[in-house]
Enzyme design. Structure first.
Site, mmCIF file in Angstrom:
data_model
loop_
_atom_site.group_PDB
_atom_site.id
_atom_site.type_symbol
_atom_site.label_atom_id
_atom_site.label_comp_id
_atom_site.label_asym_id
_atom_site.label_seq_id
_atom_site.Cartn_x
_atom_site.Cartn_y
_atom_site.Cartn_z
ATOM 1 N N ARG A 39 0.838 -1.203 0.000
ATOM 2 C CA ARG A 39 0.000 0.000 0.000
ATOM 3 C C ARG A 39 0.876 1.258 0.000
ATOM 4 O O ARG A 39 1.803 1.368 0.810
ATOM 5 C CB ARG A 39 -0.893 -0.021 1.244
ATOM 6 C CG ARG A 39 -1.695 1.247 1.474
ATOM 7 C CD ARG A 39 -2.783 1.415 0.442
ATOM 8 N NE ARG A 39 -3.716 2.483 0.822
ATOM 9 C CZ ARG A 39 -4.646 2.980 0.036
ATOM 10 N NH1 ARG A 39 -4.799 2.483 -1.188
ATOM 11 N NH2 ARG A 39 -5.453 3.925 0.460
ATOM 12 N N ILE B 8 -3.744 -1.201 10.039
ATOM 13 C CA ILE B 8 -2.801 -1.033 8.921
ATOM 14 C C ILE B 8 -3.535 -1.179 7.592
ATOM 15 O O ILE B 8 -3.238 -0.465 6.624
ATOM 16 C CB ILE B 8 -1.652 -2.065 9.039
ATOM 17 C CG1 ILE B 8 -0.716 -1.669 10.185
ATOM 18 C CG2 ILE B 8 -0.877 -2.171 7.728
ATOM 19 C CD1 ILE B 8 0.343 -2.716 10.504
ATOM 20 N N GLU C 270 -11.799 -21.391 27.574
ATOM 21 C CA GLU C 270 -10.986 -22.018 28.629
ATOM 22 C C GLU C 270 -10.718 -21.076 29.796
ATOM 23 O O GLU C 270 -9.676 -21.147 30.451
ATOM 24 C CB GLU C 270 -9.640 -22.547 28.078
ATOM 25 C CG GLU C 270 -9.743 -23.335 26.799
ATOM 26 C CD GLU C 270 -10.435 -24.670 26.986
ATOM 27 O OE1 GLU C 270 -11.123 -24.853 28.001
ATOM 28 O OE2 GLU C 270 -10.296 -25.531 26.106
ATOM 29 N N GLU D 259 -10.194 -12.592 33.454
ATOM 30 C CA GLU D 259 -10.362 -12.367 34.889
ATOM 31 C C GLU D 259 -10.109 -13.657 35.680
ATOM 32 O O GLU D 259 -9.480 -13.637 36.743
ATOM 33 C CB GLU D 259 -11.775 -11.838 35.166
ATOM 34 C CG GLU D 259 -12.016 -10.409 34.698
ATOM 35 C CD GLU D 259 -12.132 -10.289 33.178
ATOM 36 O OE1 GLU D 259 -11.884 -9.196 32.657
ATOM 37 O OE2 GLU D 259 -12.480 -11.304 32.516
#
Length: 401
Positions: free
Chosen positions: A284, A353, A379, A383
Site C-alpha cells: 500500500r 494497517i 478455557e 479475569e
C-alpha cells in the site's frame, strides 16, 4: 517469508512434524479458510486431511495407535493450524482434551475401548462443563446424575459444546450426590461421564438431544451447540476412572492443558495477523511511498512482532513445564492470558494497517478480527486467569512474618 516465533531445542522428529503441518496449512487451509468461514461450512476435507496426517492421535500413546508426542509438539502444531484457520484448531482441541483425560484418568478398559479409535480419528471427542446459567463458576452446575441399578440417569442442559454435532464421544461433567453426604463441597460431588452418541443433530441417542448450531460472530465452521439430557441412561462403567466424585479434578486437569492450547491458538492467529499486516504495509502506497516506510507503521510492526514473540515464548514454557510432569497452572494461566490479549491487540493493529480495506470481507484480516475475541473467553476469561495467577503467586511468595 521469514518467520517469527521459532522454537529452540526441537528434535528432528518434531521439526519434521511441524514442517508437514505447516505445508498442509499453507496449501490446504489458508486458500479456502475465508470462503468456508463466510459460509459457516464444516471443513470436512481439511479434517479428513488432518486424520490422514495422524493428528487426531498426536498425543495418544503408541500402544493405542497414536504418535505418543509431547504437549509441546501438539501446541506447536495447533499454533500452525490456527495460523491457517482458528476453527480447525478448535476441532482438534476438544478431541485432544478428551483423549488426554482418558489417558490420565480412565480405567484400563476405557483406554482400550476408546483410545485406539480416537487415535485413528474414527471416534471424535468433545467435552462439556458449561451450562446456560453459569460461566466460569463450575461449582454451580445443576445437571445431575442419579444411580439406578447398574446405570445412572442424567438430566440437565449443557451449553457451548464445541464439536457437539460432529463428535461421537462427549465427556460430560454433572453433579452426582450418590455417596456424598449433604454439605459436601460442590467440587467433591461431581462426576465425568463418557457419553457415546451418533454424530448429527436432534435426538442422537435416547434421552440425548443436540439442537442445531449456535450462530456466532466468529469461530465459524466448527459446530458449537447445546446438549440436553432428559432421562439419559449411562452404564456405570462409563464413569471416567470408574469412581464418582472425581469429575471436577479430571476436568480441571483437561482444562489446564486446554489453556496451553488456547495460548497456542492465540499465537497462531497473531502470527497470521502480523504476516498480513507487514505484507500489506509494503504493498500500500501513500504520500509517494509504501506505508511501511512511515515511522508510525514501523512502530506498529515492531510492537506486533514483539508481542508475537513474547506470547510464543510463554506458551512454549507452559507446555514444557507440563511435559516435565510439574504443576503448570501458573504458567498455563499466564500463557493463556497473555497470548489471548496480545492476539487481540496484534489483530487490531493489522486491521488498522489495512485501513478501510480491513473492513471488507474480501480481506482475510476481517475474519481474524471476528475470531480473536473468542480467545478472550475460551478455557476461562482473562479475569479467571488473573485469579488463578494471583492465588498461585501468593502460594509461591507467602510472607513469613
Amino acid at each position: 517469508m521469514a518467520r517469527l516465533a521459532q522454537t529452540a531445542g526441537l528434535t528432528d522428529i518434531q521439526q519434521e512434524i511441524l514442517s508437514t503441518v505447516r505445508d498442509f496449512v499453507d496449501k490446504e487451509i489458508i486458500p479456502v479458510a475465508t470462503e468456508l468461514e463466510h459460509r459457516d461450512e464444516y471443513p470436512q476435507q481439511i479434517v479428513d486431511g488432518l486424520k490422514e496426517l495422524g493428528l487426531f492421535g498426536l498425543m495418544i500413546p503408541e500402544e493405542y495407535g497414536g504418535l505418543g508426542e509431547s504437549l509441546l509438539t501438539y501446541a506447536l502444531c495447533v499454533e500452525e493450524i490456527a495460523r491457517g484457520w482458528m476453527s480447525v484448531s478448535g476441532i482438534i482441541n476438544t478431541h485432544f482434551i478428551v483423549a488426554y483425560m482418558l489417558k490420565q484418568h480412565g480405567t484400563q478398559e476405557q483406554k482400550d475401548h476408546f483410545l485406539p479409535r480416537m487415535a485413528a480419528g474414527d471416534v471424535r471427542g468433545a467435552f462439556s462443563m458449561s451450562e446456560p446459567a453459569l460461566g466460569s463458576d463450575v461449582s454451580a452446575i445443576t445437571s445431575k446424575a442419579v444411580k439406578d441399578g447398574d446405570e445412572y440417569v442424567l438430566n440437565g442442559q449443557k451449553m457451548w459444546l464445541t464439536n457437539g454435532g460432529t463428535s461421537s464421544l462427549v465427556a460430560v461433567l454433572v453433579r452426582s450426590d450418590e455417596g456424598h453426604p449433604e454439605g459436601t463441597a460442590p467440587h467433591k460431588s461431581m462426576t465425568t461421564f463418557l457419553v457415546e452418541k451418533e454424530p448429527g443433530f436432534g435426538e442422537v441417542r435416547p434421552g440425548l438431544t443436540i439442537p442445531g448450531k449456535i450462530d456466532k460472530m466468529g469461530y465459524k465452521g466448527v459446530d458449537t451447540t447445546e446438549l440436553i439430557m432428559d432421562g439419559l441412561r449411562i452404564p456405570a462403567d462409563r464413569v471416567l476412572g470408574g469412581v464418582t466424585g472425581r469429575g471436577f479434578y479430571q476436568m480441571m486437569d483437561g482444562v489446564e492443558v486446554g489453556r496451553v492450547n488456547v495460548a497456542a491458538r492465540g499465537c497462531g492467529v497473531a502470527q497470521r495477523a502480523f504476516e498480513l499486516g507487514v505484507q500489506y504495509a509494503q504493498q500500500r502506497h501513500t504520500f509517494g511511498k509504501p506505508i511501511a516506510q512511515h515511522q508510525a507503521i514501523q512502530f506498529k510492526l515492531a510492537e506486533m512482532a514483539t508481542k508475537v514473540e513474547a506470547a510464543h515464548a510463554m506458551m512454549v514454557n507452559a507446555a514444557r513445564k507440563k511435559d516435565s510432569g510439574e504443576r503448570n497452572d501458573l504458567e498455563a494461566g499466564m500463557a493463556k492470558y497473555l497470548a489471548s490479549e496480545y492476539c487481540k491487540e496484534v489483530v487490531e493493529d493489522a486491521f488498522r494497517i489495512h485501513g478501510g480495506y480491513g473492513f471488507s470481507k474480501e480481506y482475510e484480516i476481517e475474519r481474524l478480527y471476528r475470531e480473536a475475541p473468542m480467545l478472550l473467553i475460551g478455557e476461562g476469561t482473562a479475569e479467571i486467569q488473573k485469579m488463578i495467577i494471583g492465588r498461585r503467586l501468593l502460594e509461591e511468595y507467602r510472607f513469613q512474618g
